[in-house]
Design an enzyme around this catalytic site. Structure first.
Site, mmCIF file in Angstrom:
data_model
loop_
_atom_site.group_PDB
_atom_site.id
_atom_site.type_symbol
_atom_site.label_atom_id
_atom_site.label_comp_id
_atom_site.label_asym_id
_atom_site.label_seq_id
_atom_site.Cartn_x
_atom_site.Cartn_y
_atom_site.Cartn_z
ATOM 1 C CD GLU A 3 23.992 -28.571 7.237
ATOM 2 O OE1 GLU A 3 24.095 -28.194 6.563
ATOM 3 O OE2 GLU A 3 23.343 -29.425 7.991
ATOM 4 C CB CYS A 38 3.805 -0.268 2.742
ATOM 5 S SG CYS A 38 3.122 -1.523 4.381
ATOM 6 C CB CYS A 82 27.144 -29.242 9.393
ATOM 7 S SG CYS A 82 27.178 -29.131 7.885
ATOM 8 C CB CYS A 91 -0.996 -0.060 1.381
ATOM 9 S SG CYS A 91 0.107 0.311 2.929
HETATM 10 N N1 LIG Z 1 23.109 -31.631 5.915
HETATM 11 C C1 LIG Z 1 22.889 -31.488 4.883
HETATM 12 C C2 LIG Z 1 24.314 -32.612 4.678
HETATM 13 C C3 LIG Z 1 24.609 -32.877 2.892
HETATM 14 N N2 LIG Z 1 24.569 -32.303 2.658
HETATM 15 C C4 LIG Z 1 24.943 -31.597 1.020
HETATM 16 O O1 LIG Z 1 24.412 -33.368 0.470
HETATM 17 C C5 LIG Z 1 25.464 -33.501 -0.723
HETATM 18 C C6 LIG Z 1 26.006 -34.978 -0.272
HETATM 19 O O2 LIG Z 1 24.496 -35.891 0.178
HETATM 20 P P1 LIG Z 1 24.990 -37.085 0.473
HETATM 21 O O3 LIG Z 1 23.712 -37.631 0.099
HETATM 22 O O4 LIG Z 1 25.369 -36.912 1.864
HETATM 23 O O5 LIG Z 1 26.198 -37.691 -0.668
HETATM 24 P P2 LIG Z 1 25.341 -38.224 -2.526
HETATM 25 O O6 LIG Z 1 27.628 -38.866 -2.628
HETATM 26 O O7 LIG Z 1 25.133 -37.527 -2.644
HETATM 27 O O8 LIG Z 1 24.926 -39.761 -2.405
HETATM 28 P P3 LIG Z 1 24.683 -40.662 -1.787
HETATM 29 O O9 LIG Z 1 25.775 -41.509 -1.156
HETATM 30 O O10 LIG Z 1 23.782 -41.351 -0.451
HETATM 31 O O11 LIG Z 1 24.173 -41.207 -2.974
HETATM 32 C C7 LIG Z 1 26.416 -32.620 -0.528
HETATM 33 O O12 LIG Z 1 26.175 -31.555 -0.990
HETATM 34 C C8 LIG Z 1 26.152 -31.300 0.781
HETATM 35 O O13 LIG Z 1 26.488 -30.644 0.843
HETATM 36 C C9 LIG Z 1 24.471 -30.961 2.946
HETATM 37 O O14 LIG Z 1 24.196 -29.561 2.280
HETATM 38 N N3 LIG Z 1 23.734 -30.211 4.145
#
Ligand SMILES: Nc1ccn([C@@H]2O[C@H](COP(=O)(O)OP(=O)(O)OP(=O)(O)O)[C@@H](O)[C@H]2O)c(=O)n1
Length: 511
Positions: A400, A126, A429, A123
């Site tokens: 994260e 704002c 993480c 509006c």
């Molecule tokens: N909490 C999380 C978990 C994972 N990732 C991201 O997820 C991807 C990896 O996922 P994961 O499934 O563990 O590995 P892949 O090799 O992709 O799959 P998989 O081995 O299970 O076939 C990465 O890009 C990582 O940065 C993320 O951003 N945050």
């Protein structure tokens, strides 16, 4: 998952987007696209992501009494504030304040140079402040504006002066004033229209239906079919979202557009295109929102480990709302295989003016290669690649990590800071989460306990001092079933492609 070299090539192709304002159409360069930039699926553009987040913020759960007391004709409105390509604010209007007012209170001079994505046209009250604050661009969704122009009877031709219901004269005056502010201002006030790529709808539906949250519900109860569960959730979501954002009658919509100074959208083919783009975005939002089932089956985010102390979590509505934000962010992933999104919210000690109550955004992100990296600069392969040097894991930032790096607020020791992440936090993480002072994590633990060497999830189970709220069925007193002991919990998820038992694969659904 089998991969080929070419399927994982990252295309950093520049693509232009149409930016529409009341008077003209112009081409605006954007480095972000909806096109298939990764081997696995399409990717949301930043503009579409921010638009979707603003629409979703409009629906931030508020208690009923708040809604009843809402100011005059003003409709709840969502807002995303973006500074230097980073989200620094996710807001919604409160009982007392419009969302633009909330932004002024929260950000003040920091609004200078920011891009603001409103879920509907703000509006004049704002807009004049936002313009004066020196915002760079203000975009909005061209449905019914913040000061509603829809007739109170909800039907008919609605907005014309001749049929104006009591109170809507003010809305009409406001629409004219907002239009005047818009055309005489330095910031570009516009409707950002970025069509979704043709496969985005289907991709969002498939990945949302196959995600951990839906799969867990279906896997806990063999009588439930994941596909049917998701489809019924999506139907409900679509109905709700369409009612919230879509102006039902075409004539009514044309009247509103004309009053908002968007006559160019009233003619064909622009009018039909506009409505189609709206439908498409609402369709994607409906799919993503359905990825966390909202059913009276007793599912929600419940404390994983009561030994961590009394678990006072957020309401299920708010937890679900925030994890869906994380799910939306995941569609910006640069990982060829799995999209992950994270959003960090804190519960402030003071400053209760937002529709989110005391909650404020700390940061958000998704998994991606280092900012500014070039085309195929880093490896993109997963564990199927024997040579570990060619695997992605040492290069890609986790959701994260991005949320922490690009955060817009500090994490305060004496406040409850909450992380919502669409995949279980990994071992890289977990120490960051603890060190940063995050007090609660809302997630799925389906990967918990997995040791994959390059990326493992062994520490999450033993994460201490941080309360874990896991998507699971609430265990009632006397309940013999233990959802967390389900085979899914150790990471293997059935995703049936063919519908036969043999067709069940052991892979986690991917984004
Ligand atoms: N909490 C999380 C978990 C994972 N990732 C991201 O997820 C991807 C990896 O996922 P994961 O499934 O563990 O590995 P892949 O090799 O992709 O799959 P998989 O081995 O299970 O076939 C990465 O890009 C990582 O940065 C993320 O951003 N945050």
């Amino acid at each position: 998952m089998a991969t080929t070299d070419t399927s994982h090539v990252k295309r950093n192709r520049e693509e232009s987007s149409v930016v529409c304002s009341c008077k003209c159409e112009r081409r605006d360069a954007s480095t972000q696209t909806d096109t298939k930039v990764q081997g696995h699926g399409p990717r949301l553009s930043k503009v579409n992501l921010f638009t979707l987040l603003s629409l979703w913020m409009e629906l931030f759960p508020r208690n009923k009494s708040q809604l009843k007391n809402a100011t005059e004709q003003a409709r709840a409105t969502g807002l995303v504030v973006v500074q230097d390509r980073n989200v620094i604010g996710l807001h919604c209007s409160s009982t007392e304040l419009h969302v633009g007012q909330v932004a002024v209170i929260k950000h003040g001079p920091r609004l200078k140079g920011c891009n603001l994505y409103f879920s509907r046209k703000p509006c004049s009250t704002c807009l004049k402040m936002i313009v004066n604050a020196g915002a760079n661009r203000v975009s909005y969704w061209p449905g019914d504006p913040e000061l509603s122009l829809l007739s109170s009877d909800g039907g008919g031709s609605g907005v014309a002066d001749r049929q104006a219901p009591a109170g809507s004269q003010d809305a009409v005056l406001d629409a004219v004033a907002a239009e005047r502010l818009k055309s005489n201002s330095r910031p570009h006030v516009c409707v950002l229209l970025q069509p979704l790529s043709s496969t985005m709808q289907q991709f969002a539906a498939e990945t949302s239906g196959g995600c951990d949250f839906v799969q867990r519900v279906a896997a806990d109860d063999r009588r439930l079919d994941a596909g049917e569960l998701f489809a019924s959730q999506r139907r409900r979501s679509l109905e709700r979202l369409t009612a919230a954002f879509f102006v039902p009658g075409e004539r009514q919509h044309r009247d509103i557009l004309a009053l908002m100074g968007l006559e160019t959208f009233c003619v064909e083919p622009y009018f039909s295109n506009l409505r189609q783009h709206m439908r498409d975005l609402i369709g994607v939002l409906a799919s993503v929102a359905s990825s966390i089932p909202d059913l009276p089956l007793g599912y929600g985010f419940y404390a994983k480990d009561l030994a961590e102390g009394p678990a006072q979590g957020l309401s299920q509505d708010v937890s679900r709302h925030c994890i869906i934000q994380a799910q939306l962010l995941a569609y910006r992933t640069e990982d060829p295989k799995v999209g992950v999104g994270a959003v960090i919210w804190a519960h402030g000690k003071s400053g209760h003016c937002d529709g989110t109550g005391r909650m404020y955004l700390v940061g958000c992100g998704y998994n991606a290669y280092p900012a500014g990296s070039e085309y195929a600069e880093f490896p993109q392969m997963d564990t199927t690649q024997e040579d570990r040097q060619h695997r992605k894991y040492r290069y890609i930032l986790h959701a994260e990590q991005s949320a922490l790096i690009f955060r817009s607020a500090e994490i305060k020791e004496d406040e409850n800071t909450m992380l919502f992440v669409s995949k279980c936090p990994c071992d890289e993480c977990v120490p960051l989460i603890v060190g940063a002072g995050i007090k609660q994590v809302y997630t799925t633990d389906l990967d918990s306990g997995k040791d994959k060497h390059d990326i493992s999830y062994l520490k999450f189970e033993h994460l201490q001092g941080v309360q874990k709220f896991i998507w699971q069925r609430k265990v009632q007193a006397g309940d013999v079933s233990e959802p967390s002991k389900h085979p899914l919990s150790n990471g293997s998820v059935r995703k049936c492609e063919t519908g036969t038992e043999e067709g069940r694969c052991n892979k986690k659904p991917r984004l």
